[in-house]
Design a protein around this motif. Structure first.
Motif, PDB file in Angstrom:
ATOM      1  N   GLN A 142       9.153 -16.215  32.271  1.00 10.98           N
ATOM      2  CA  GLN A 142      10.558 -16.399  32.646  1.00 10.98           C
ATOM      3  C   GLN A 142      10.704 -16.981  34.049  1.00 10.98           C
ATOM      4  N   VAL A 143      11.656 -17.909  34.193  1.00 12.99           N
ATOM      5  CA  VAL A 143      12.029 -18.513  35.471  1.00 12.99           C
ATOM      6  C   VAL A 143      13.548 -18.413  35.575  1.00 12.99           C
ATOM      7  N   ILE A 144      14.044 -17.664  36.563  1.00 10.98           N
ATOM      8  CA  ILE A 144      15.494 -17.447  36.632  1.00 10.98           C
ATOM      9  C   ILE A 144      15.916 -17.056  38.045  1.00 10.98           C
ATOM     10  N   ASP A 145      17.120 -17.449  38.422  1.00 11.68           N
ATOM     11  CA  ASP A 145      17.734 -16.976  39.663  1.00 11.68           C
ATOM     12  C   ASP A 145      18.481 -15.686  39.343  1.00 11.68           C
ATOM     13  N   ALA A 146      17.793 -14.560  39.471  1.00 13.94           N
ATOM     14  CA  ALA A 146      18.378 -13.274  39.092  1.00 13.94           C
ATOM     15  C   ALA A 146      19.547 -12.891  39.998  1.00 13.94           C
ATOM     16  N   THR A 147      19.469 -13.249  41.272  1.00 15.81           N
ATOM     17  CA  THR A 147      20.526 -12.856  42.199  1.00 15.81           C
ATOM     18  C   THR A 147      21.822 -13.618  41.942  1.00 15.81           C
ATOM     19  N   GLY A 148      21.712 -14.831  41.411  1.00 15.56           N
ATOM     20  CA  GLY A 148      22.912 -15.617  41.171  1.00 15.56           C
ATOM     21  C   GLY A 148      23.313 -15.697  39.709  1.00 15.56           C
ATOM     22  N   TRP A 149      22.641 -14.913  38.870  1.00 13.05           N
ATOM     23  CA  TRP A 149      22.934 -14.968  37.436  1.00 13.05           C
ATOM     24  C   TRP A 149      24.243 -14.254  37.133  1.00 13.05           C
ATOM     25  N   SER A 150      25.006 -14.809  36.223  1.00 12.94           N
ATOM     26  CA  SER A 150      26.359 -14.294  35.985  1.00 12.94           C
ATOM     27  C   SER A 150      26.391 -12.983  35.206  1.00 12.94           C
ATOM     28  N   ASP A 151      25.378 -12.712  34.387  1.00 10.85           N
ATOM     29  CA  ASP A 151      25.356 -11.494  33.571  1.00 10.85           C
ATOM     30  C   ASP A 151      24.245 -10.555  34.033  1.00 10.85           C
ATOM     31  N   PRO A 152      24.393  -9.254  33.741  1.00  7.93           N
ATOM     32  CA  PRO A 152      23.318  -8.312  34.072  1.00  7.93           C
ATOM     33  C   PRO A 152      22.040  -8.665  33.311  1.00  7.93           C
ATOM     34  N   LEU A 153      20.897  -8.445  33.944  1.00  4.27           N
ATOM     35  CA  LEU A 153      19.613  -8.767  33.335  1.00  4.27           C
ATOM     36  C   LEU A 153      18.787  -7.502  33.103  1.00  4.27           C
ATOM     37  N   GLU A 154      18.064  -7.475  31.992  1.00  7.76           N
ATOM     38  CA  GLU A 154      17.107  -6.414  31.739  1.00  7.76           C
ATOM     39  C   GLU A 154      15.851  -6.671  32.567  1.00  7.76           C
ATOM     40  N   PRO A 155      15.068  -5.633  32.870  1.00  7.46           N
ATOM     41  CA  PRO A 155      13.839  -5.857  33.649  1.00  7.46           C
ATOM     42  C   PRO A 155      12.906  -6.897  33.042  1.00  7.46           C
ATOM     43  N   ASN A 156      12.843  -6.938  31.690  1.00 10.32           N
ATOM     44  CA  ASN A 156      11.942  -7.909  31.063  1.00 10.32           C
ATOM     45  C   ASN A 156      12.557  -9.310  30.939  1.00 10.32           C
ATOM     46  N   GLN A 157      13.672  -9.525  31.631  1.00 10.24           N
ATOM     47  CA  GLN A 157      14.274 -10.854  31.697  1.00 10.24           C
ATOM     48  C   GLN A 157      14.178 -11.457  33.098  1.00 10.24           C
ATOM     49  N   LEU A 158      13.459 -10.784  33.978  1.00  9.54           N
ATOM     50  CA  LEU A 158      13.351 -11.239  35.361  1.00  9.54           C
ATOM     51  C   LEU A 158      12.222 -12.247  35.521  1.00  9.54           C
ATOM     52  N   THR A 159      12.263 -12.993  36.610  1.00 11.40           N
ATOM     53  CA  THR A 159      11.274 -14.025  36.883  1.00 11.40           C
ATOM     54  C   THR A 159       9.855 -13.489  36.820  1.00 11.40           C
ATOM     55  N   ALA A 160       9.014 -14.258  36.130  1.00 12.53           N
ATOM     56  CA  ALA A 160       7.576 -14.005  35.952  1.00 12.53           C
ATOM     57  C   ALA A 160       7.284 -12.979  34.871  1.00 12.53           C
ATOM     58  N   GLY A 161       8.334 -12.386  34.279  1.00 13.23           N
ATOM     59  CA  GLY A 161       8.107 -11.490  33.156  1.00 13.23           C
ATOM     60  C   GLY A 161       7.752 -12.253  31.902  1.00 13.23           C
ATOM     61  N   ASN A 162       7.182 -11.538  30.919  1.00 20.79           N
ATOM     62  CA  ASN A 162       7.004 -12.082  29.577  1.00 20.79           C
ATOM     63  C   ASN A 162       8.338 -11.870  28.877  1.00 20.79           C
ATOM     64  N   TYR A 163       9.132 -12.917  28.812  1.00 21.05           N
ATOM     65  CA  TYR A 163      10.556 -12.805  28.491  1.00 21.05           C
ATOM     66  C   TYR A 163      10.832 -11.930  27.272  1.00 21.05           C
ATOM     67  N   ALA A 164      11.708 -10.926  27.482  1.00 24.80           N
ATOM     68  CA  ALA A 164      12.159  -9.992  26.442  1.00 24.80           C
ATOM     69  C   ALA A 164      11.034  -9.133  25.893  1.00 24.80           C
ATOM     70  N   MET A 165       9.910  -9.088  26.606  1.00 24.90           N
ATOM     71  CA  MET A 165       8.781  -8.258  26.160  1.00 24.90           C
ATOM     72  C   MET A 165       8.227  -7.380  27.285  1.00 24.90           C
ATOM     73  N   HIS A 166       7.783  -7.998  28.369  1.00 29.37           N
ATOM     74  CA  HIS A 166       7.146  -7.243  29.461  1.00 29.37           C
ATOM     75  C   HIS A 166       7.814  -7.572  30.790  1.00 29.37           C
ATOM     76  N   ALA A 167       8.258  -6.537  31.483  1.00 29.81           N
ATOM     77  CA  ALA A 167       8.860  -6.723  32.807  1.00 29.81           C
ATOM     78  C   ALA A 167       7.775  -6.996  33.845  1.00 29.81           C
ATOM     79  N   PRO A 168       8.062  -7.840  34.830  1.00 27.98           N
ATOM     80  CA  PRO A 168       7.095  -8.054  35.908  1.00 27.98           C
ATOM     81  C   PRO A 168       7.083  -6.861  36.859  1.00 27.98           C
ATOM     82  N   GLU A 169       5.934  -6.622  37.469  1.00 21.54           N
ATOM     83  CA  GLU A 169       5.799  -5.547  38.456  1.00 21.54           C
ATOM     84  C   GLU A 169       5.480  -6.159  39.816  1.00 21.54           C
TER      85      GLU A 169
END
Length: 243
Positions: free
Chosen positions: A134-161
């Protein structure tokens, strides 16, 4: 007197010769310093996918004329067409085990994704065909994001640590390592995701999440690298080497 001097001098000469012989005997066993040729051979393992000048190593996910991307100032820039615009790029070649590196930067409120083991298909979008870094501007995103939707995560599967993306407009460095079935995601020199494709944990996450109805999601053992034209993003220094 000459005989006395000679007798006194002989022990010194024997010690000196023994020391030289010992040093001479050690020299062949000493490891040679690394040569520039050896270093060049190691660097030759890398294949440049984008060198700042052209897109010869890329094609559209489902074929056709290259659309939604431009090369400018040494950057590969996406127009921000959207998830379902079908304007995603994939490499011409497919890869099994590999190490991938790229630099990227986003505009405010934008997103993109880097896919691996992509299976081109006219029946499904790229994000259903393969795992996504995942590549995303989490701070400027219009909707709330789940942890596994944050940058460098395996999108919708594994949250980055411990992932620390750079501020919008600054370059980030991504590294993806696949030694099937093990996968690693790195961001700016820090490993942030480490998982096993297809293990019990992976299967449980898939069954409980976004991909539960996508039968073949993440099952391929080889495939293309993909870049998503979801938002306005720029890539540079894109390269790969097979492991």
């Amino acid at each position: 007197m000459h005989h006395v001097r000679l007798l006194l001098f002989l022990p010194f000469m024997l010690v000196l010769l023994g020391s030289c012989a010992q040093r001479g005997g050690e020299t062949p066993d000493a490891p040679p310093p690394p040569s520039s040729a050896a270093e060049a051979a190691a660097s030759d393992d890398w294949v440049t996918l984008f060198d700042g000048t052209g897109t010869d190593n890329w094609r559209m996910y489902n074929g056709g004329t290259l659309t939604g991307w431009e090369v400018a100032d040494g950057e590969l820039r996406a127009s921000g067409a959207g998830w379902d615009a079908d304007q995603d790029l994939i490499t011409r070649d497919a890869y099994d085990d590999f190490e991938f590196e790229a630099e990227w930067k986003l505009e405010a409120g934008q997103s993109s994704g880097i896919f691996y083991h992509v299976q081109p298909s006219a029946d499904q979008p790229i994000y259903e065909s393969a795992p996504e870094y995942q590549v995303i501007d989490a701070t400027g995103w219009s909707d709330p994001l789940e942890p596994n939707q944050l940058t460098a995560g395996n999108y919708a599967m594994h949250a980055p640590e411990n992932a620390t993306p750079k501020p919008v407009g600054e370059w980030n460095t991504t590294r993806i390592v696949v030694r099937y079935p093990r996968v690693e995601h790195w961001l700016n020199g820090q490993k942030v995701v480490d998982y096993t494709l297809g293990d019990e944990d992976w299967q449980a996450r898939k069954a409980a999440g976004k991909w539960k109805d996508v039968t073949d999601y993440g099952t391929a053992r080889s495939g293309h690298i993909g870049l998503q034209n979801a938002g306005k993003v720029a890539y540079r220094n894109v390269r790969i080497r097979e492991l």
